[in-house]
Design an enzyme around this catalytic site. Structure first.
Site, PDB file in Angstrom:
ATOM      1  N   CYS A 153       0.820  -1.206   0.000  1.00  0.00           N
ATOM      2  CA  CYS A 153       0.000   0.000   0.000  1.00  0.00           C
ATOM      3  C   CYS A 153       0.854   1.257   0.000  1.00  0.00           C
ATOM      4  O   CYS A 153       0.436   2.301  -0.480  1.00  0.00           O
ATOM      5  CB  CYS A 153      -0.997   0.000   1.150  1.00  0.00           C
ATOM      6  SG  CYS A 153      -0.309  -0.314   2.753  1.00  0.00           S
ATOM      7  N   VAL A 157       0.055   4.378  -2.332  1.00  0.00           N
ATOM      8  CA  VAL A 157      -0.346   5.696  -1.844  1.00  0.00           C
ATOM      9  C   VAL A 157       0.497   6.781  -2.502  1.00  0.00           C
ATOM     10  O   VAL A 157      -0.018   7.832  -2.887  1.00  0.00           O
ATOM     11  CB  VAL A 157      -0.248   5.778  -0.300  1.00  0.00           C
ATOM     12  CG1 VAL A 157      -0.464   7.206   0.183  1.00  0.00           C
ATOM     13  CG2 VAL A 157      -1.263   4.847   0.349  1.00  0.00           C
TER      14      VAL A 157
END
Lengths: 513, 500
Positions: A153, A157
């Site tokens: 992630c 991001v």
């Protein structure tokens, strides 16, 4: 002093010895500042009530004991199913340590994957340098045939672009220009591990199929198994079935050998898996079949897009689901289902008939990935059982609707409830307020077994606290026999335990059941 | 008990050369600094000399793509320091995975009613979705804290363990924690342990220590009747009951363990820590920070000790007792004498079965050095050791423990470890779950030295008996002799150091 060299006591008996019990009681009393026992008991009782259940099910933000993992785990599992393929996860490195541990704890096998080890500076400037250096190191150290890239992630991001990064790395000579580096963006904040599996497999197919000419090879079939902790047993069983029919097939993603290497003195970092050449050729297959629809939605869409026929199943186990699968294979390939399989089917039905009295009317809670829950509910109903609670933390509303339709098709599904998106703390409330006889799930279910007394049957990933179950098939007629026996063992063991008190209940401690 | 031996430094140096030759030049240069051969033994009195002898570069970034075995800051905070605090709810704040993979995996034993007044083996997560990334997760966190209060009202507090996205999207978990702590009159601790911070678990330990300092200490009146013998045990996570097997010894020698950090700990034990007389630190790496703080701020001395194996346990008991004077020293001698027959019996039983067997270690925290002597107490020989996330001060402390010629590897890569093990063919490898199965495939016995391979405790005298039994059952199991099919010609034995 309880310990001795003759009989070494480890944690389980040791801390039940009086010295330790007293020590722990005093620790609690003098140093822990606990809540009074009555308050703890009262709260414990309150959690068993309908009132607590309503609050529990009304949760909007908090998730407690979910039965799902994140996308990159699925991608790493997927990559393990291709020939000499190393998973390269772009982002923070701790994630990779977690995926590897998680898979190793279940399979009791090595699980290899590398990370691009991004840290604060990469968070600011992007992880291009990590990709360039990382691919070069992986290529040189681990001698892969393919490096399958996915993301954590963190990389998602900050918006790292895998395609351009990989191109850059090739420009810089990290890996040869023609070396295969398929990729998939797998943000952990979207979907779950089953979706990570989906996009990773799709990424690999796209990598090899894009721009290639398809010349349909009639009667040939691709099989995509989906994320399956029982792939070792299942894939081998399915191949046996397909060989018996005599169909020409290719498994797209097959981790059955990778997660079941022999102990003979040699550590195989890579073993088995779909050959790169087979992946290329698989473009020409007449049809692609998915064994787990909710693991392959995007992949199947892509397969349809290239002109293949597709069909999907829900973890085909038991009688009718196996029937459906075999008939579909037969229809596509034009091959007859051999008599041997009709006999095998008959043997499973025979076993179910022998045991039906012990299974009829039993109530179950089933949780796990969407396709597993669907397949298991279907089989339970075939045995005369009632799948009272069907729960998938990563189940969608489409899954919920589809499962409800299945349940409505049988009188044994009448009282069943479907819980999409709920977690195991919710299931705890459900088991207290609407109890069942048996719980089917994975190792995490042991806490529910402890709290609610519902016997747990471990039949899906991850299984950490029992060994080797995943080496046996659950799918197909043979797998059905295994599932049936596992359930029956649990029922009989419980009955024996409950009737074994000498002179009190042992009149029912029957020799023959 | 000190075992005299020297390792094959020449072989080890060759192995280092060999593995480095396989890297791209740039990476070989970087990895070279992490690998070395210990030059001199642990002769007493040569402290400053020994310190520099097995130095390697440490606590720097892992190289991308090499299969480091390290974890992240979140693992250091939630997984190690905070996770075991049993009466608090630890929220894995971010996507679902981190909490899922670390759920119940460290075997921090505790007593309590799980889900009611204790929460260690549960996974609380905010399960971030795309919208939380886009719009921020502070509102969600507020809601989560409220829901925890409603469903788990007996919690004594909460921690917010930030996962990677939190720091990247600019959430203000501190503000949420502060406001909600006031509203619910509870301790709520935001921990900025995003996984991309630092180079390993280690920074997570530090951040977690700082969070105790900043968000727990001096926040409440602590009522507590002190005694002159109050100690905190710091850096014992009660893996398989380690802290209990340690506590029993400390209590027997007349000390009062008023707090255990953080295995089986309650928030009260942490809050009260500044009132103790001495901090006893086991895992120096993960908790030295807060000990230094307590020394500076509250004048509490701290002392490292080692409860692995009887030699070190005995030495540590005496060292600790010395701090408290003759009365406790006398009691310590009674304790040592009490357990001596057990130690003798364990060694008499297991040493003949393990004598001379070689061991390679690759672990984290204190174990790459602390367990060395426990093996030597059983007559076993340490041929290689290394730290996942050690710092310079760890390697300095290792000089005393290892013998000349020992292979030292920092932040070892999967490739290097495999080649080292292949080249050395030790009789036992002690490392983690990721290393276990590759090693066993090679036909080499293995014990997980993070989780004690689901056994334990290994601390203290009771633990030593279990440790000895486990090493014996790993090495002397008949399965290792079944690897070769009898109809296949046996492969030439590699450069093994012969067993027995």
């Amino acid at each position: 002093m309880p310990q001795s060299a003759e009989k070494v006591l480890d944690h389980a008996p040791l801390f039940r010895e009086p010295e330790y019990r007293q020590m722990l009681a005093e620790k609690r009393l003098n140093f822990e500042c606990p809540h009074p026992d009555q308050i703890v008991t009262d709260q414990g009782e309150f959690t068993k009530t309908w009132e607590y259940r309503e609050k529990n099910l009304a949760r909007e933000a908090l998730v407690v004991n979910p039965a799902k993992a994140c996308q990159p785990l699925g991608a790493v599992f997927a990559a393990a199913g291709f020939e000499r393929t190393m998973s390269f996860v772009h982002g923070s490195q701790g994630c990779v340590a977690y995926y590897r541990s998680h898979l190793s704890r279940h399979f009791k096998e090595p699980a290899s994957a590398v990370s691009s080890s991004m840290t604060e500076d990469a968070a600011v400037f992007g992880g291009l340098k990590n990709m360039v250096d990382g691919l070069a190191n992986t290529y040189q150290l681990y001698d892969p045939k393919m490096i399958a890239v996915s993301t954590t992630c963190m990389a998602e991001v900050i918006g790292d672009d895998l395609h351009s990064f990989i191109e850059n790395a090739k420009d810089e000579g990290s890996v040869p220009r023609d070396f295969d580096v398929p990729f998939a963006h797998t943000p952990a904040f979207v979907g779950s591990h089953v979706d990570g599996y989906d996009v990773a497999v799709k990424g690999i197919l796209e990598h090899f199929w894009k721009g290639e000419e398809r010349t349909e090879a009639e009667g040939t079939i691709n099989i995509i198994p989906g994320f399956d902790g029982f792939c070792v047993g299942n894939n081998r069983e399915l191949k046996r079935l397909l060989d018996l029919i005599g169909v020409s097939y290719t498994f797209i993603q097959d981790a059955s050998d990778q997660f079941d290497t022999p102990s003979d003195g040699e550590y195989r970092m890579y073993d088995g898996g779909t050959k790169i050449e087979e992946v290329r050729k698989a473009l020409n297959a007449e049809a692609t079949l998915s064994l787990q629809r909710y693991n392959t939605r995007k992949t199947l869409e892509y397969c349809e897009g290239v002109g293949q026929a597709t069909a999907s199943f829900h973890y085909p186990l038991g009688v009718q689901a196996t029937d459906d699968f075999l008939m579909e294979v037969s229809a596509i390939s034009g091959k007859q289902i051999p008599e041997a399989l009709r006999l095998e089917r008959g043997r499973l039905v025979d076993a179910m008939a022998d045991s039906q009295s012990w299974l009829h009317g039993k109530k179950y809670a089933i949780y796990g990935d969407p396709d597993f829950v669907y397949g298991m509910a279907r089989f339970i109903m075939e045995t005369g059982g009632e799948p009272t609670h069907c729960l998938a933390t990563n189940g969608t509303s489409a899954w919920e609707a589809e499962l409800k339709e299945l349940l409505a098709s049988s009188p044994f599904g009448k009282g069943a409830q479907v819980w999409a998106g709920k977690d195991l703390w919710a299931l705890r409330s459900l088991l207290f307020t609407e109890p069942v006889d048996l719980l089917i799930g994975n190792s995490y279910g042991k806490y529910l077994e402890r709290d609610t007394g519902t016997p747990l049957i471990r039949l899906t990933f991850p299984i950490f606290d029992r060994h080797h179950h995943h080496r046996f098939a659950l799918m197909g007629y043979q797998g059905g026999l295994r599932v049936l026996t596992t359930i029956l063992d649990k029922i009989f063991d419980k009955l024996d335990r409950e009737t074994s008190e000498t002179g009190v209940t042992d009149y029912s401690y029957d020799l023959t059941r | 008990m000190s075992l005299e031996y020297e390792n094959d430094g020449g072989l080890h140096a060759r192995l280092i050369e060999e593995v480095l030759s396989q890297y791209p030049d740039k990476s070989a240069k970087r990895r070279k600094k992490h690998l070395s051969v210990a030059k001199s033994g642990d002769e007493a009195g040569e402290e400053s000399e020994v310190l520099s002898e097995c130095e390697v570069k440490s606590n720097i970034k892992s190289i991308p793509g090499v299969m480091t075995i390290r974890g992240c800051a979140y693992a250091g905070s939630k997984g190690v320091v905070w996770g075991p605090v049993k009466d608090m709810v630890h929220i894995s704040h971010g996507p679902v995975g981190c909490g899922q993979y670390s759920w119940s995996q460290r075997r921090n034993y505790y007593v309590g009613t799980t889900g009611i007044d204790t929460f260690v083996t549960m996974q609380f997560t905010s399960d971030f979705q795309e919208k939380d990334i886009v719009f921020g997760g502070d509102k969600k966190l507020e809601r989560i804290i409220d829901e925890i209060e409603e469903l788990f009202p007996l919690n004594k507090g909460m921690t917010v363990q930030s996962e990677c996205p939190i720091g990247l999207i600019g959430d203000d978990t501190e503000a949420v924690s502060r406001n909600k702590a006031k509203e619910h009159e509870k301790t709520i601790v935001p921990v900025r342990c995003e996984g991309f911070r630092g180079v390993s678990q280690s920074l997570g330990h530090h951040i977690a220590n700082d969070a105790i300092r900043d968000w727990v200490f001096e926040k409440k009146e602590v009522e507590f009747e002190a005694s002159p013998y109050d100690v905190n045990v710091v850096g014992d996570y009660n893996i398989g009951g380690d802290a209990w097997a340690s506590r029993i010894l400390l209590e027997e020698m007349g000390l009062r363990v008023v707090g255990n950090w953080s295995g089986d700990a309650t928030l009260a034990e942490i809050e009260r820590a500044p009132k103790a007389k001495l901090n006893l630190i086991h895992c120096y790496r993960s908790m030295n920070y807060i000990c230094r703080h307590m020394e500076e701020k509250y004048g509490i001395a701290w002392m490292e000790y080692n409860f692995f194996g009887p030699s070190q346990t005995e030495a540590s008991l005496r060292k600790i007792a010395k701090h408290f004077g003759p009365e406790i020293e006398a009691k310590a001698e009674v304790v040592i004498a009490k357990y001596r027959p057990l130690v003798d019996a364990v060694i008499a039983k297991y040493r003949p079965r393990l004598e001379g067997r070689t061991v390679m270690l690759y672990v984290g925290g204190l174990r790459p050095r602390h367990v060395v002597t426990a093996y030597e107490d059983l007559g076993m020989v340490i041929v290689g050791t290394g730290y996942e996330f050690g710092h310079n001060d760890d390697y300095q402390r290792t000089g005393h423990y290892v013998k000349k010629g020992t292979l030292i590897y920092d932040d070892v890569t999967g490739y290097e470890l495999e080649k080292f093990i292949e080249g050395i063919r030790p009789d036992l490898v002690g490392s983690g779950i990721k290393e276990k199965y590759p090693v066993q495939k090679m036909g080499i016995p293995f014990r997980q030295m993070h989780s004690w391979d689901y056994s334990g405790p290994y601390h203290g005298y009771d633990g030593f008996a279990i440790f000895a039994r486990d090493m014996d059952l790993a090495i002397n199991n008949p399965v290792w002799n079944l690897y070769d099919a009898p109809w296949k010609k046996k492969a030439e034995p590699s450069a093994a150091i012969a067993a027995e």
